[in-house]
Design a protein around this motif. Structure first.
Motif, PDB file in Angstrom:
ATOM      1  N   ARG A 182       0.850  -1.193   0.000  1.00  0.00           N
ATOM      2  CA  ARG A 182       0.000   0.000   0.000  1.00  0.00           C
ATOM      3  C   ARG A 182       0.883   1.239   0.000  1.00  0.00           C
ATOM      4  NH1 ARG A 182      -5.094   0.909  -0.346  1.00  0.00           N
ATOM      5  NH2 ARG A 182      -5.815   1.416   1.753  1.00  0.00           N
ATOM      6  N   PHE A 183       0.335   2.315  -0.537  1.00  0.00           N
ATOM      7  CA  PHE A 183       0.950   3.643  -0.428  1.00  0.00           C
ATOM      8  C   PHE A 183       2.418   3.619  -0.856  1.00  0.00           C
ATOM      9  CE2 PHE A 183      -2.110   3.151   3.189  1.00  0.00           C
ATOM     10  CZ  PHE A 183      -3.177   3.727   2.533  1.00  0.00           C
ATOM     11  N   ASN A 184       2.669   3.001  -2.002  1.00  0.00           N
ATOM     12  CA  ASN A 184       4.047   2.882  -2.477  1.00  0.00           C
ATOM     13  C   ASN A 184       4.620   4.251  -2.825  1.00  0.00           C
ATOM     14  OD1 ASN A 184       3.721   0.136  -2.329  1.00  0.00           O
ATOM     15  ND2 ASN A 184       3.089  -0.044  -4.455  1.00  0.00           N
ATOM     16  N   ALA A 185       5.883   4.395  -2.548  1.00  0.00           N
ATOM     17  CA  ALA A 185       6.573   5.621  -2.945  1.00  0.00           C
ATOM     18  C   ALA A 185       6.489   5.760  -4.460  1.00  0.00           C
ATOM     19  CB  ALA A 185       8.032   5.540  -2.499  1.00  0.00           C
ATOM     20  N   ASP A 186       6.415   6.951  -4.939  1.00  0.00           N
ATOM     21  CA  ASP A 186       6.441   7.250  -6.372  1.00  0.00           C
ATOM     22  C   ASP A 186       5.294   6.576  -7.129  1.00  0.00           C
ATOM     23  OD1 ASP A 186       8.855   8.364  -5.640  1.00  0.00           O
ATOM     24  OD2 ASP A 186       9.945   6.530  -6.121  1.00  0.00           O
ATOM     25  N   GLY A 187       4.245   6.171  -6.425  1.00  0.00           N
ATOM     26  CA  GLY A 187       3.101   5.587  -7.114  1.00  0.00           C
ATOM     27  C   GLY A 187       3.419   4.307  -7.867  1.00  0.00           C
ATOM     28  N   ALA A 188       4.493   3.611  -7.451  1.00  0.00           N
ATOM     29  CA  ALA A 188       4.830   2.345  -8.111  1.00  0.00           C
ATOM     30  C   ALA A 188       3.662   1.373  -7.955  1.00  0.00           C
ATOM     31  CB  ALA A 188       6.096   1.759  -7.491  1.00  0.00           C
ATOM     32  N   PRO A 189       3.453   0.481  -8.944  1.00  0.00           N
ATOM     33  CA  PRO A 189       2.352  -0.471  -8.818  1.00  0.00           C
ATOM     34  C   PRO A 189       2.585  -1.393  -7.629  1.00  0.00           C
ATOM     35  CG  PRO A 189       3.707  -0.986 -10.744  1.00  0.00           C
ATOM     36  CD  PRO A 189       4.217   0.300 -10.182  1.00  0.00           C
ATOM     37  N   PRO A 190       1.501  -1.858  -6.990  1.00  0.00           N
ATOM     38  CA  PRO A 190       1.690  -2.682  -5.798  1.00  0.00           C
ATOM     39  C   PRO A 190       2.370  -4.004  -6.113  1.00  0.00           C
ATOM     40  CG  PRO A 190      -0.630  -2.587  -6.425  1.00  0.00           C
ATOM     41  CD  PRO A 190       0.099  -1.622  -7.302  1.00  0.00           C
ATOM     42  N   LEU A 191       3.138  -4.491  -5.146  1.00  0.00           N
ATOM     43  CA  LEU A 191       3.659  -5.851  -5.198  1.00  0.00           C
ATOM     44  C   LEU A 191       2.599  -6.745  -4.556  1.00  0.00           C
ATOM     45  CD1 LEU A 191       7.215  -4.972  -3.892  1.00  0.00           C
ATOM     46  CD2 LEU A 191       6.634  -5.653  -6.236  1.00  0.00           C
ATOM     47  N   VAL A 192       2.438  -7.948  -5.101  1.00  0.00           N
ATOM     48  CA  VAL A 192       1.338  -8.805  -4.660  1.00  0.00           C
ATOM     49  C   VAL A 192       1.858 -10.196  -4.339  1.00  0.00           C
ATOM     50  CG1 VAL A 192      -0.894  -9.778  -5.308  1.00  0.00           C
ATOM     51  CG2 VAL A 192      -0.251  -7.514  -6.145  1.00  0.00           C
ATOM     52  N   ALA A 193       1.429 -10.741  -3.190  1.00  0.00           N
ATOM     53  CA  ALA A 193       1.658 -12.152  -2.882  1.00  0.00           C
ATOM     54  C   ALA A 193       0.299 -12.842  -2.884  1.00  0.00           C
ATOM     55  CB  ALA A 193       2.321 -12.308  -1.521  1.00  0.00           C
ATOM     56  N   VAL A 194       0.273 -14.063  -3.388  1.00  0.00           N
ATOM     57  CA  VAL A 194      -1.001 -14.782  -3.460  1.00  0.00           C
ATOM     58  C   VAL A 194      -0.840 -16.166  -2.833  1.00  0.00           C
ATOM     59  CG1 VAL A 194      -2.852 -15.630  -4.950  1.00  0.00           C
ATOM     60  CG2 VAL A 194      -1.574 -13.578  -5.606  1.00  0.00           C
ATOM     61  N   GLY A 195      -1.633 -16.408  -1.816  1.00  0.00           N
ATOM     62  CA  GLY A 195      -1.710 -17.748  -1.221  1.00  0.00           C
ATOM     63  C   GLY A 195      -3.073 -18.343  -1.542  1.00  0.00           C
ATOM     64  N   THR A 196      -3.360 -19.490  -0.920  1.00  0.00           N
ATOM     65  CA  THR A 196      -4.611 -20.175  -1.246  1.00  0.00           C
ATOM     66  C   THR A 196      -5.369 -20.565   0.010  1.00  0.00           C
ATOM     67  OG1 THR A 196      -3.623 -21.092  -3.252  1.00  0.00           O
ATOM     68  CG2 THR A 196      -5.593 -22.189  -2.425  1.00  0.00           C
ATOM     69  N   LEU A 197      -6.659 -20.237   0.022  1.00  0.00           N
ATOM     70  CA  LEU A 197      -7.567 -20.800   1.016  1.00  0.00           C
ATOM     71  C   LEU A 197      -8.228 -21.988   0.339  1.00  0.00           C
ATOM     72  CD1 LEU A 197      -9.075 -20.738   3.729  1.00  0.00           C
ATOM     73  CD2 LEU A 197     -10.712 -19.152   2.678  1.00  0.00           C
ATOM     74  N   HIS A 198      -7.858 -23.174   0.773  1.00  0.00           N
ATOM     75  CA  HIS A 198      -8.270 -24.420   0.106  1.00  0.00           C
ATOM     76  C   HIS A 198      -9.373 -25.092   0.917  1.00  0.00           C
ATOM     77  CE1 HIS A 198      -7.988 -28.336  -1.853  1.00  0.00           C
ATOM     78  NE2 HIS A 198      -7.758 -28.891  -0.672  1.00  0.00           N
TER      79      HIS A 198
END
Ligand SMILES: *[C@@H]1O[C@H](CO)[C@@H](O)[C@H](O)[C@H]1NC(C)=O
Ligand SMILES: *[C@@H]1O[C@H](CO)[C@@H](O)[C@H](O)[C@H]1NC(C)=O
Ligand SMILES: *[C@@H]1O[C@H](CO)[C@@H](O)[C@H](O)[C@H]1NC(C)=O
Length: 553
Positions: free
Chosen positions: A290-306
């Protein structure tokens, strides 16, 4: 006299029975709380969370480190062997260390565990606490390489929590991550040379950017314990097709509001309940910056609810992040309210201590200063003082009355515009004072502040410069208590703290680059009346170093 004494030597059967019962009860109450023993070997080891090998810090070969599962009031005995080539310490974030800042594991309280095989046995109690906490390495930039893990403290059977027991709980250590082939030393050199930390390379969930899986049965409810163990970045957590019912915030029970997603700032923990009430499939657990410096696109991690038995992924896109909007986040923070009727680790209701009616004895306004040049080095500061780690831990200095280390109260109670300088300030406060602390952010990035040894009530968040005129808007009824508070860009956060825990306590930025470069100080909570009921004495195994090295216990 003799007549009066006689009955006492020959008690009636009724009295004898009552006496026997009292003795039995006393024995039960005095029974020692359980002990849990851990031996931890800390080593370097190859890890490859991003697919390429980098040097990590492992505990018993694990990255992240092992989870400590325990119960309120358990005694935790953790013997840490340091096989790194550098001194090392672990701190137990959110564990209050009642009367016992000796075990806090930060540079101001403990001598480092010597490199190449030194060890230290931490001995502390999860006294009167329930909830989701973490431990992590507190020296240098070790935290950027691992060495962190979860501490989950369950309630004793006699103490109800304000929600039905979940079918199980899942621990999620989340946060920003840097790829550095040379490990933490590389990032540290970069900070030392005056360069800021670069933008992180990824977000991890339990050590991986994708692949963390949490499996449960349809129809059941699970508790997800989420802690931001990253270096500095705020993250948002959400689950495809599911809502999050807030259940615990850093050891306190909030009103159980329902959220689509939750912001978790550096160093913070939240736990929420998730009902597996959807068709049996796999759903994405998303953590993004959130609220990245310079408006860089967010980094995303994805896990799984199985869902157990499911064979397909739920259709549709990943759940979208909330608006990249400070007001949105601030409103969510304000919606966190203490459940006044819920009990904490003890059966009395949380709201039975009317914090809002207690007069404050003083106000401290701490402003983190952006990168400033102090003695030719780029540093961060608090009210113009950039903290330098002394050659002897402050707690030892104070205990042995060693001169010329501590600068007592040598930080202004409010920013005073003086040129930044380096120092080792300790603010002296009296045991049982009740104080107001305001954190002022004059920069463009979200900051996060943590106080060891305490929870505090977060009574207000605001924009711009804090003034006394903000006080009428404080939440003096059901503010959330926690140990780490975010401060929004060019804004402020106000807390109230009941200083009931004697000791030497670190107040620091939970943004680790800022902490490392001087945005921290210590509070000494003290009374002239020396008593073991206020504070324990120095542990017999305490490592002595620096100017205390030649002293005897
Ligand atoms: C820690 O290291 C010591 C010495 O190398 C070894 O004997 C012990 O088994 C290790 N313990 C664990 C829990 O890995
Ligand atoms: C180091 O470990 C040994 C046991 O292996 C223990 O007896 C000793 O107390 C530990 N040292 C410290 C300083 O805690
Ligand atoms: C607050 O706690 C009480 C007592 O455990 C519980 O019954 C109630 O549902 C909780 N209220 C909310 C709004 O979470």
């Amino acid at each position: 006299m003799a007549r009066e004494a006689a009955p006492r030597r020959r008690p009636s059967p009724a009295m004898a029975m009552r006496w026997a019962l009292l003795v039995a009860m006393a024995a039960a109450a005095g029974a020692e709380d359980p002990y849990r023993y851990f031996t931890w070997n800390v080593t370097y080891g190859p890890i490859s969370p991003l697919g390429t090998t980098q040097q990590g810090i492992l505990i018993n070969g694990q990255f992240p480190g092992p989870t400590i599962e325990c119960v309120t009031n358990d005694n935790l005995i953790v013997n840490v062997f340091n096989y790194l080539d550098e001194p090392f310490l672990i701190t137990w974030s959110g564990i209050k260390q009642r009367k016992n800042s000796w075990q806090d594991g930060v540079a101001g309280t403990n001598c480092p565990i010597p490199a190449n095989g030194g060890n230290y046995t931490y001995k502390f109690q999860a006294k009167d606490q329930i909830g989701t906490f973490i431990y992590f390495p507190s020296l240098a930039l070790h935290r950027a390489a691992g060495g962190f893990g979860a501490i989950n403290i369950r309630q004793r059977p006699s103490i109800p929590v304000p929600y039905p027991p979940p079918a199980a709980d899942f621990t999620l250590l989340v946060g920003d991550w840097y790829y550095a082939a040379g490990g933490h030393a590389e990032l540290q050199q970069s900070l030392d040379s005056g360069a800021p930390l670069p933008f992180p390379d990824a977000v991890l969930i339990n050590g991986v950017p994708s692949g963390a899986t949490f499996a449960g049965d349809q129809g059941n409810t699970y508790l997800l314990r989420v802690s931001n163990v990253g270096m500095k970045t705020t993250v948002n957590v959400r689950i495809q097709g599911h809502s999050l019912r807030l259940a615990e915030v850093e050891g306190m029970h909030p009103v159980q509001n329902i959220y689509d997603s939750l912001d978790v700032h550096a160093g913070q923990s939240v736990a929420f309940l998730v009902d597996l009430d959807q068709p049996a499939m796999d759903y994405a657990v998303v953590v993004s910056t959130r609220f990245n410096a310079d408006g860089a696109p967010p980094l995303v991690a994805v896990g799984t609810l199985h869902y157990n038995g499911a064979t397909a992924r739920a259709p549709g896109l990943l759940p979208a992040p909330p608006p990249e909007d400070i007001e949105w986040s601030m409103n969510q923070a304000r919606s966190f309210r203490w459940n006044l009727t819920a009990s904490a680790a003890r059966p009395n209701p949380q709201g039975s201590f009317h914090y809002g009616t207690i007069p404050t004895s003083r106000t401290l306004v701490f402003a983190g200063s952006g990168l400033v040049v102090v003695a030719g080095q780029r540093r961060y500061a608090v009210n113009g003082v950039s903290f330098v780690i002394p050659d002897t831990p402050l707690k030892l200095v104070d205990n042995y009355n060693i001169a010329d280390v501590i600068e007592w109260d040598n930080v202004p109670a409010r920013p005073d515009g003086r040129a930044p300088r380096q120092g080792t300030p300790v603010v002296r406060l009296n045991l049982h004072e009740f104080i107001e602390v305001v954190f002022q952010n004059t920069e463009d990035e979200v900051q996060s502040w943590h106080l060891d040894g305490y929870d505090f009530w977060v009574v207000g968040y605001g924009n711009g410069q804090w003034t006394e005129n903000e006080r009428p808007n404080y939440n003096l009824v059901d503010a959330q208590a926690r140990h780490t508070v975010q401060v929004y860009p060019n804004g402020w956060s106000a807390i109230l703290v009941s200083l009931d825990n004697q000791g030497m306590w670190n107040l620091r930025s939970a943004n680790w680059d800022r902490q490392y470069l001087g945005q921290q100080l210590y509070l000494r909570v003290w009374t002239a009346e020396q008593s073991f009921s206020n504070e324990y004495s120095i542990p017999t195994n305490a490592i002595l170093c620096g100017r205390a090295a030649s002293l005897q216990h």
